[in-house]
Scaffold this motif. Structure first.
Motif, PDB file in Angstrom:
ATOM      1  N   VAL A   9       0.818  -1.202   0.000  1.00 21.99           N
ATOM      2  CA  VAL A   9       0.000   0.000   0.000  1.00 21.99           C
ATOM      3  C   VAL A   9       0.859   1.261   0.000  1.00 21.99           C
ATOM      4  CG1 VAL A   9      -1.695   1.320   1.333  1.00 21.99           C
ATOM      5  CG2 VAL A   9      -1.954  -1.161   1.081  1.00 21.99           C
ATOM      6  N   ARG A  10       1.989   1.277   0.739  1.00 19.46           N
ATOM      7  CA  ARG A  10       2.690   2.521   1.041  1.00 19.46           C
ATOM      8  C   ARG A  10       3.950   2.773   0.221  1.00 19.46           C
ATOM      9  NH1 ARG A  10       2.445   1.795   7.610  1.00 19.46           N
ATOM     10  NH2 ARG A  10       0.196   2.092   7.856  1.00 19.46           N
ATOM     11  N   LYS A  11       4.331   1.853  -0.629  1.00 19.63           N
ATOM     12  CA  LYS A  11       5.649   2.009  -1.226  1.00 19.63           C
ATOM     13  C   LYS A  11       5.689   3.008  -2.386  1.00 19.63           C
ATOM     14  CE  LYS A  11       6.172  -1.854  -4.442  1.00 19.63           C
ATOM     15  NZ  LYS A  11       6.805  -3.153  -4.592  1.00 19.63           N
ATOM     16  N   TYR A  12       4.501   3.542  -2.783  1.00 22.64           N
ATOM     17  CA  TYR A  12       4.456   4.531  -3.854  1.00 22.64           C
ATOM     18  C   TYR A  12       3.926   5.867  -3.333  1.00 22.64           C
ATOM     19  CZ  TYR A  12       4.913   0.450  -6.858  1.00 22.64           C
ATOM     20  OH  TYR A  12       5.357  -0.697  -7.450  1.00 22.64           O
ATOM     21  N   PRO A  13       4.502   6.989  -3.756  1.00 18.96           N
ATOM     22  CA  PRO A  13       3.978   8.308  -3.401  1.00 18.96           C
ATOM     23  C   PRO A  13       2.565   8.495  -3.949  1.00 18.96           C
ATOM     24  CG  PRO A  13       6.162   8.471  -4.379  1.00 18.96           C
ATOM     25  CD  PRO A  13       5.707   7.069  -4.589  1.00 18.96           C
ATOM     26  N   GLU A  14       1.815   9.409  -3.343  1.00 19.79           N
ATOM     27  CA  GLU A  14       0.436   9.678  -3.748  1.00 19.79           C
ATOM     28  C   GLU A  14       0.338  10.013  -5.231  1.00 19.79           C
ATOM     29  OE1 GLU A  14      -3.573   9.831  -2.954  1.00 19.79           O
ATOM     30  OE2 GLU A  14      -2.013   9.435  -1.467  1.00 19.79           O
ATOM     31  N   VAL A  20       0.620   3.534 -11.066  1.00 20.42           N
ATOM     32  CA  VAL A  20       0.674   2.173 -10.517  1.00 20.42           C
ATOM     33  C   VAL A  20      -0.557   1.390 -10.959  1.00 20.42           C
ATOM     34  CG1 VAL A  20       0.579   0.805  -8.398  1.00 20.42           C
ATOM     35  CG2 VAL A  20       2.095   2.790  -8.541  1.00 20.42           C
ATOM     36  N   ALA A  21      -1.723   2.045 -10.908  1.00 21.47           N
ATOM     37  CA  ALA A  21      -2.960   1.374 -11.313  1.00 21.47           C
ATOM     38  C   ALA A  21      -2.933   1.026 -12.797  1.00 21.47           C
ATOM     39  CB  ALA A  21      -4.158   2.261 -10.997  1.00 21.47           C
ATOM     40  N   ASP A  23      -0.255   0.480 -14.645  1.00 22.38           N
ATOM     41  CA  ASP A  23       0.708  -0.613 -14.823  1.00 22.38           C
ATOM     42  C   ASP A  23       0.090  -1.937 -14.405  1.00 22.38           C
ATOM     43  OD1 ASP A  23       2.555   1.229 -15.701  1.00 22.38           O
ATOM     44  OD2 ASP A  23       3.646   1.354 -13.791  1.00 22.38           O
ATOM     45  N   ARG A  24      -0.660  -1.884 -13.316  1.00 21.98           N
ATOM     46  CA  ARG A  24      -1.309  -3.112 -12.832  1.00 21.98           C
ATOM     47  C   ARG A  24      -2.366  -3.591 -13.831  1.00 21.98           C
ATOM     48  NH1 ARG A  24      -1.208  -7.969 -10.687  1.00 21.98           N
ATOM     49  NH2 ARG A  24      -2.963  -8.457  -9.306  1.00 21.98           N
ATOM     50  N   ALA A  25      -3.102  -2.665 -14.416  1.00 20.42           N
ATOM     51  CA  ALA A  25      -4.108  -3.045 -15.407  1.00 20.42           C
ATOM     52  C   ALA A  25      -3.458  -3.732 -16.604  1.00 20.42           C
ATOM     53  CB  ALA A  25      -4.893  -1.817 -15.862  1.00 20.42           C
ATOM     54  N   ASP A  26      -2.300  -3.222 -17.030  1.00 16.88           N
ATOM     55  CA  ASP A  26      -1.590  -3.868 -18.137  1.00 16.88           C
ATOM     56  C   ASP A  26      -1.146  -5.277 -17.755  1.00 16.88           C
ATOM     57  OD1 ASP A  26      -1.866  -1.714 -19.831  1.00 16.88           O
ATOM     58  OD2 ASP A  26       0.068  -0.825 -19.314  1.00 16.88           O
ATOM     59  N   GLU A  27      -0.713  -5.428 -16.504  1.00 18.45           N
ATOM     60  CA  GLU A  27      -0.297  -6.750 -16.028  1.00 18.45           C
ATOM     61  C   GLU A  27      -1.471  -7.724 -16.040  1.00 18.45           C
ATOM     62  OE1 GLU A  27       2.097  -8.644 -12.192  1.00 18.45           O
ATOM     63  OE2 GLU A  27       1.111  -6.694 -12.009  1.00 18.45           O
ATOM     64  N   LEU A  28      -2.621  -7.244 -15.588  1.00 16.54           N
ATOM     65  CA  LEU A  28      -3.809  -8.093 -15.565  1.00 16.54           C
ATOM     66  C   LEU A  28      -4.255  -8.469 -16.976  1.00 16.54           C
ATOM     67  CD1 LEU A  28      -5.785  -6.298 -12.722  1.00 16.54           C
ATOM     68  CD2 LEU A  28      -4.657  -8.520 -12.578  1.00 16.54           C
ATOM     69  N   LYS A  29      -4.161  -7.534 -17.909  1.00 18.68           N
ATOM     70  CA  LYS A  29      -4.510  -7.838 -19.296  1.00 18.68           C
ATOM     71  C   LYS A  29      -3.626  -8.946 -19.855  1.00 18.68           C
ATOM     72  CE  LYS A  29      -6.322  -3.329 -20.765  1.00 18.68           C
ATOM     73  NZ  LYS A  29      -6.126  -2.191 -21.700  1.00 18.68           N
ATOM     74  N   SER A  30      -2.364  -8.924 -19.508  1.00 18.88           N
ATOM     75  CA  SER A  30      -1.453  -9.950 -20.017  1.00 18.88           C
ATOM     76  C   SER A  30      -1.787 -11.320 -19.448  1.00 18.88           C
ATOM     77  CB  SER A  30      -0.003  -9.578 -19.685  1.00 18.88           C
ATOM     78  OG  SER A  30       0.250  -9.674 -18.286  1.00 18.88           O
ATOM     79  N   GLN A  31      -2.346 -11.335 -18.225  1.00 14.39           N
ATOM     80  CA  GLN A  31      -2.663 -12.619 -17.590  1.00 14.39           C
ATOM     81  C   GLN A  31      -3.877 -13.305 -18.200  1.00 14.39           C
ATOM     82  OE1 GLN A  31      -3.035 -11.490 -13.485  1.00 14.39           O
ATOM     83  NE2 GLN A  31      -0.837 -11.593 -13.093  1.00 14.39           N
TER      84      GLN A  31
END
Length: 421
Positions: A9-14, A20-21, A23-31
């Protein structure tokens, strides 16, 4: 690698959270990319509607029948195909194929409804619908299957009753089906003649339920109970309604798959009088989810009957993570909730369908997290000798201490979680 929820939760600045979201969406698309690609090649009944329509016309022409006949479940039942000479006129068979079916029929009964026959590829022995309905010589080559691996004969305290659990039981009301599935767990009961249970045996079963107040859930099965008349079913359900401690009734039927014409408005009106009532059916492949099946399940849903599906994991038919996911997605479109995936039982004459347990677990690994929870049934293996349904899951709990638990997520990430506050 171990993760902690706080670090995630905390490792990225606001200011970076949106990136981050993304990048995560791209990761989910690849899965999900592999499933999206493979699913295009998985045939479904809704996609094949025109092909099935043409097959229906061919079958109707053979019988000299009309559309009204096709839509009559009584006509479907009367005209089940159980003769190789008839089958040869409706499905491509070599002389060797026909001879092998004749050999199997001397030991194991077979029969298929005109409707279910219309879903079969005429010249593909590996068609997943055809494999479920047409006998295979492999049925005679089974050296380790058992007639009654569930030991039902030792769990029948009254006529027509199977009881394995404390608060529920089964009433077996008939040996008749719209089609005798090649993987049937009760093929020992099929016999050579359709025989609904005698009235006195049904009365004895109901009396047993009446005298045992811990029974709150009754499953009506067979054979297929929906091969009985509306009036006969109405009487059985009314008798159960009159027992105060019976809280719910369930019907186990494959007619929405093999003979959806059975689901009439008259049947639905009758069933609606007996709530709370649940219905579990048995789709095994996306090709079985047709427009006619959808009409049937929507009628049942409109009558307020919750629908569940109990698939059986079958080699060559659905032992593929993409096929099973596609099946579950198709079922949700027609108001049927995936409920169980049963590991196939080692029934005599059916063990060529049995998969490894690892295949079942792999399917579960490819469902959890990769699709909605509504599309994820439980994977069940029946313990030998009728010892009961046992759910199997991939291992998500790695270890546990007094104040912590180590878990593995659906992506294989390991987290340490607090065990309590």
């Amino acid at each position: 690698m171990e993760h902690s929820i706080q670090n995630v939760v905390r490792k990225y600045p606001e200011s970076d959270k949106r990136q981050v979201a993304l990048d995560r969406a791209d990761e989910l698309k690849s899965q999900i990319k592999d499933y999206l690609q493979e699913s295009k090649n998985i045939p479904t009944g809704l996609m094949l509607e025109q092909t099935f329509h043409e097959r229906k016309r061919q079958i109707l022409n053979y019988f000299g029948a009309a559309e009204d006949d096709w839509n009559s479940w009584q006509w479907q039942l009367r005209n089940r195909i159980s003769d190789v000479e008839v089958l040869k006129k409706l499905l491509h068979l070599t002389g060797e194929d026909a001879g092998q079916i004749e050999m199997v029929s001397k030991k194991f009964r077979w029969s298929v409804s005109p409707y279910y026959l219309s879903l079969m590829e005429t010249d593909n022995l590996m068609c997943p619908v055809r494999m479920q309905g047409i006998p295979s010589i492999q049925e005679l080559q089974d050296i380790w299957g058992k007639d009654d691996p569930m030991a039902e004969e030792f769990t029948s305290p009254a006529p027509r009753i199977t009881r394995r659990y404390a608060d529920r039981l089964i009433i077996n009301v008939t040996n008749q089906c719209a089609m005798f599935c090649r993987h049937c767990q009760r093929r020992r009961n099929i016999g050579e003649v359709d025989r609904p249970a005698p009235l006195e045996e049904i009365k004895a079963a109901i009396e047993y339920i009446r005298k045992n107040p811990e029974i709150r859930d009754v499953l009506i099965t067979g054979g297929d109970p929906l091969t009985l008349s509306d009036g006969w079913l109405d009487w059985i359900l009314s008798e159960l309604d009159a027992i105060p401690h019976v809280e719910i009734k369930r019907i186990g039927t494959r007619t929405p798959v093999t003979m959806p014409q059975r689901i009439t408005q008259e049947l639905c009106d009758m069933l609606e009088r007996h709530h709370p009532l649940y219905l579990n059916t048995h789709f095994n492949h996306p090709k079985e989810v047709t427009a006619e099946a959808m009409k049937a399940t929507r009628m049942l849903a409109k009558a307020g009957i919750p629908l569940g599906n109990q698939a059986v994991l079958l080699k060559g038919i659905n032992n593929n993570p993409h096929v099973m996911k596609k099946l579950n997605h198709e079922l949700l479109k027609i108001h049927v909730r995936p409920y169980y995936i049963f590991h196939a039982k080692p029934v005599k004459g059916t063990t060529h369908f049995v998969t490894t347990i690892q295949e079942g677990l792999e399917i579960m690994e490819n469902l959890r997290g990769y699709t909605s929870g509504l599309a994820i049934p439980q994977y069940i293996i029946n313990a030998p000798g009728g010892a009961g349904k046992t759910p199997l899951l991939p291992q998500y709990l790695i270890s546990m201490g007094k104040d912590y638990a180590m878990i593995r997520t659906w992506e294989g990430k390991v987290f340490r979680c607090s065990n309590g506050i």
